[in-house]
Design an enzyme around this catalytic site. Structure first.
Site, mmCIF file in Angstrom:
data_model
loop_
_atom_site.group_PDB
_atom_site.id
_atom_site.type_symbol
_atom_site.label_atom_id
_atom_site.label_comp_id
_atom_site.label_asym_id
_atom_site.label_seq_id
_atom_site.Cartn_x
_atom_site.Cartn_y
_atom_site.Cartn_z
ATOM 1 N N ASN A 9 12.839 2.641 -10.875
ATOM 2 C CA ASN A 9 12.091 3.253 -9.574
ATOM 3 C C ASN A 9 12.671 2.895 -8.274
ATOM 4 O O ASN A 9 12.668 1.600 -7.936
ATOM 5 C CB ASN A 9 10.641 2.508 -9.735
ATOM 6 N N LYS A 16 12.843 -1.119 -8.428
ATOM 7 C CA LYS A 16 12.120 -1.805 -9.375
ATOM 8 C C LYS A 16 12.710 -1.470 -10.632
ATOM 9 O O LYS A 16 13.055 -0.253 -10.976
ATOM 10 C CB LYS A 16 10.624 -1.622 -9.426
ATOM 11 N N ARG A 88 11.774 7.213 -12.195
ATOM 12 C CA ARG A 88 10.556 7.865 -11.330
ATOM 13 C C ARG A 88 11.255 8.834 -10.166
ATOM 14 O O ARG A 88 11.987 8.113 -9.459
ATOM 15 C CB ARG A 88 9.502 6.823 -10.680
ATOM 16 N N HIS A 177 1.031 10.251 -7.201
ATOM 17 C CA HIS A 177 0.440 9.229 -8.340
ATOM 18 C C HIS A 177 0.109 10.051 -9.517
ATOM 19 O O HIS A 177 -0.590 9.873 -10.300
ATOM 20 C CB HIS A 177 -0.772 8.564 -7.768
ATOM 21 N N ASN A 207 -1.471 -0.131 -2.205
ATOM 22 C CA ASN A 207 -1.040 0.211 -1.103
ATOM 23 C C ASN A 207 -1.059 1.437 -0.411
ATOM 24 O O ASN A 207 -1.469 1.941 0.583
ATOM 25 C CB ASN A 207 0.589 -0.726 -1.001
ATOM 26 N N GLY A 208 -0.564 2.263 -1.196
ATOM 27 C CA GLY A 208 -0.620 3.945 -1.313
ATOM 28 C C GLY A 208 -2.028 3.991 -2.213
ATOM 29 O O GLY A 208 -1.985 3.464 -3.170
ATOM 30 N N ARG A 237 -0.978 3.108 6.167
ATOM 31 C CA ARG A 237 -1.230 4.598 6.469
ATOM 32 C C ARG A 237 -2.293 5.108 6.962
ATOM 33 O O ARG A 237 -3.575 4.677 6.358
ATOM 34 C CB ARG A 237 -0.664 5.515 5.182
ATOM 35 N N ASP A 279 -3.054 -5.901 3.497
ATOM 36 C CA ASP A 279 -2.936 -6.279 2.020
ATOM 37 C C ASP A 279 -4.689 -6.622 1.670
ATOM 38 O O ASP A 279 -5.214 -7.579 2.626
ATOM 39 C CB ASP A 279 -2.428 -7.709 1.976
ATOM 40 N N ARG A 281 -6.326 -8.205 -0.613
ATOM 41 C CA ARG A 281 -6.942 -9.562 -0.987
ATOM 42 C C ARG A 281 -6.916 -10.434 0.350
ATOM 43 O O ARG A 281 -7.884 -11.139 0.428
ATOM 44 C CB ARG A 281 -5.691 -10.223 -1.931
ATOM 45 N N GLY A 329 -8.070 -1.033 -6.869
ATOM 46 C CA GLY A 329 -9.024 -0.441 -7.837
ATOM 47 C C GLY A 329 -9.509 -1.288 -9.056
ATOM 48 O O GLY A 329 -10.541 -1.373 -9.405
ATOM 49 N N ASN A 331 -8.521 -4.595 -9.070
ATOM 50 C CA ASN A 331 -8.873 -5.962 -8.787
ATOM 51 C C ASN A 331 -10.112 -6.213 -7.858
ATOM 52 O O ASN A 331 -10.370 -7.455 -7.736
ATOM 53 C CB ASN A 331 -7.781 -6.822 -8.421
ATOM 54 N N GLU A 382 2.397 3.324 -15.020
ATOM 55 C CA GLU A 382 3.509 4.322 -14.816
ATOM 56 C C GLU A 382 4.835 4.189 -15.613
ATOM 57 O O GLU A 382 5.377 5.181 -16.309
ATOM 58 C CB GLU A 382 3.679 4.314 -13.451
HETATM 59 P P1 ADP Z 1 1.496 -0.080 -4.340
HETATM 60 O O1 ADP Z 1 1.824 0.134 -6.065
HETATM 61 O O2 ADP Z 1 0.880 1.210 -3.939
HETATM 62 O O3 ADP Z 1 2.383 -0.847 -3.643
HETATM 63 P P2 ADP Z 1 -0.611 -1.903 -5.734
HETATM 64 O O4 ADP Z 1 -0.994 -1.194 -6.748
HETATM 65 O O5 ADP Z 1 0.341 -2.977 -6.051
HETATM 66 O O6 ADP Z 1 0.287 -1.193 -4.547
HETATM 67 O O7 ADP Z 1 -1.731 -2.440 -4.940
HETATM 68 C C1 ADP Z 1 -1.667 -3.521 -3.885
HETATM 69 C C2 ADP Z 1 -2.833 -4.024 -3.489
HETATM 70 O O8 ADP Z 1 -3.632 -4.292 -4.286
HETATM 71 C C3 ADP Z 1 -2.734 -4.958 -2.094
HETATM 72 O O9 ADP Z 1 -3.641 -4.635 -0.989
HETATM 73 C C4 ADP Z 1 -3.320 -6.337 -2.905
HETATM 74 O O10 ADP Z 1 -3.880 -7.085 -1.837
HETATM 75 C C5 ADP Z 1 -4.508 -5.551 -3.842
HETATM 76 N N1 ADP Z 1 -4.884 -6.713 -4.583
HETATM 77 C C6 ADP Z 1 -4.179 -7.098 -5.899
HETATM 78 N N2 ADP Z 1 -5.005 -8.000 -6.271
HETATM 79 C C7 ADP Z 1 -6.061 -8.058 -5.858
HETATM 80 C C8 ADP Z 1 -7.378 -8.732 -5.820
HETATM 81 N N3 ADP Z 1 -7.414 -9.854 -6.943
HETATM 82 N N4 ADP Z 1 -8.419 -8.633 -5.032
HETATM 83 C C9 ADP Z 1 -8.287 -7.438 -4.068
HETATM 84 N N5 ADP Z 1 -7.239 -7.011 -3.893
HETATM 85 C C10 ADP Z 1 -6.312 -7.080 -4.710
#
Ligand code: ADP
Length: 396
Positions: A9, A16, A88, A177, A207-208, A237, A279, A281, A329, A331, A382
């Protein structure tokens, strides 16, 4: 069995990679090269539960792949089982409605899509080119983020702007996606066979972030558009906004169009509203500590996600399943709770305790037992999808 696939990717500043075996089910090696193009570029290899970091001169994509190749040269028992490379690729335009073996014709078509995704496709192309140089004997496959959405009808994918923009420049909604949505649709059908003949909305929140309506296993509408800037509010975004804001900001602050787009791509969303972080979290922790702006950002994210899900429901025959996936979604208890609460009028109701107790990285139903709309949390994968497509195309 020789079924190892190298999955790549390749982004503009990071790359990655992973090697998957057993039909994509087992991860042999994982890694990421970061800060590409800068003096601090480095690459991490994670193998046998051990992490090794190697610094990369300036870290071009060719340097990264050369470093992966030399790691592989030191691990011949892995290299001898490699049968192909899956990439990808973000944008496949209207040329690709499924994954393809990369040959000159495919490469030309991927290059022709670069103007639709100038931030992404050129980096994907660099990854493919470097692999072609270094692993000349391995077949390469391209898996497109846009391909799954090629089933959208014209009434869904056209923008209400003069038709010649579509005719002359293929300006339309493409959606992204798609590899994740295809994986979720297939995985859901394995736990609930009926779903392949029903209406499903998937919220891929990371993040996206985007949402997708899937009818009978096919994408019928999605929130991202010509580019991944459209649709939901995201980490940095803005998602959809009144387009006149661009001209207002440009005039009010003397900014160029590129400056304005940079604000919408990199300084908006959760970060723009919270002025703290992109972020989820971090924002949840701040909200718990009483930060009202973190709460506002999260609540806006949830409201706008729910609104988009409600809008997408109009493209389904019936709305039977809602699935959460992606880092947020999968977490965030809070985000799932708020989104589902806003959709209560559609008959969506989750079991609050199940939503909290959910074990990580597993498929779980979180709707109330008697509910006829099922709400699921399904971890996306993915890389697995890319590995499977690669095996399938090589064997075909
Ligand atoms: P992308 O692949 O689009 O870069 P990810 O699918 O890896 O993003 O998602 C990253 C997001 O998931 C971040 O905003 C991160 O804070 C959130 N996230 C990960 N773990 C948790 C958690 N335990 N609680 C809330 N949000 C979480």
């Amino acid at each position: 069995m020789n079924d190892f696939i190298l999955v790549i990717n390749s982004g503009s500043s990071s790359l990655k990679f992973a090697i998957l075996s057993q039909q994509g089910k087992q991860v042999i090696l994982e890694g990421i090269a970061e800060r590409l193009g800068s003096e601090s570029a480095s690459i991490d290899f994670e193998y046998n539960q051990t992490k090794e970091t190697v610094s990369l001169n300036l870290g071009s994509h060719q340097d990264v792949l050369t470093s992966i190749k030399s790691w592989l040269d030191q691990h011949p028992h892995i290299t001898e089982k490699l049968i192909g490379i899956g990439h990808r690729v973000v944008h496949g335009g209207e040329s690709f409605s499924q994954s393809v073996l990369i040959d000159d014709k495919a490469m030309n078509a991927i290059e022709a899509c670069a103007n639709l995704a100038p931030l992404h496709n050129p980096a994907n192309i660099k990854g493919i080119t470097a692999c072609a140089n270094l692993f000349a004997n391995l077949p390469q496959v391209a898996v497109f983020d846009t391909a799954f959405h090629q089933s959208l009808k014209q009434e869904q994918y056209l923008y209400p702007i003069p038709m010649h923009f579509y005719r002359d420049h293929t300006l339309r909604k493409y959606g992204f996606h798609g590899t994740s949505y295809r994986y979720i649709s297939q995985t859901l059908s394995q736990v609930d066979e009926q779903s392949l003949h029903q209406g499903v909305i998937v919220a891929h929140l990371g993040n996206g972030a985007s949402v997708c309506a899937i009818q009978d296993g096919k994408s019928v509408d999605t929130s991202m558009g010509l580019t991944p800037l459209d649709g939901l509010m995201m980490g940095t975004r803005s998602g959809s906004i009144d387009p006149m804001i661009l001209s207002f900001v440009a005039k009010a602050e003397g900014k160029s169009l590129d400056d304005c787009l940079n604000i919408l791509n990199k300084e908006s969303g959760l970060l723009g509203i919270s002025e703290l972080s992109n972020d989820c979290r971090t924002l949840e922790e701040a909200m718990k500590a009483g930060d009202e702006r973190a709460k506002l950002a999260l609540d806006m994210f949830c409201t706008r996600t729910a609104k988009s899900i409600a809008a997408l429901a109009t493209s389904l025959t019936t709305f039977d399943h809602l699935v959460f996936t992606g880092g947020i979604g999968e977490n965030s208890v809070y985000v799932r709770q708020q989104v589902c609460q806003a959709l209560n009028l559609f008959g969506i109701e989750i079991d609050k305790q199940t939503n909290i107790d959910l074990p990580r990285k597993q498929i779980h139903k979180i709707s109330k037992a008697q509910n006829n709309k099922t709400v699921w949390v399904i971890p996306t994968n993915e890389e697995l999808m890319i590995a499977l497509d690669t095996i399938h195309l090589i064997q075909a």
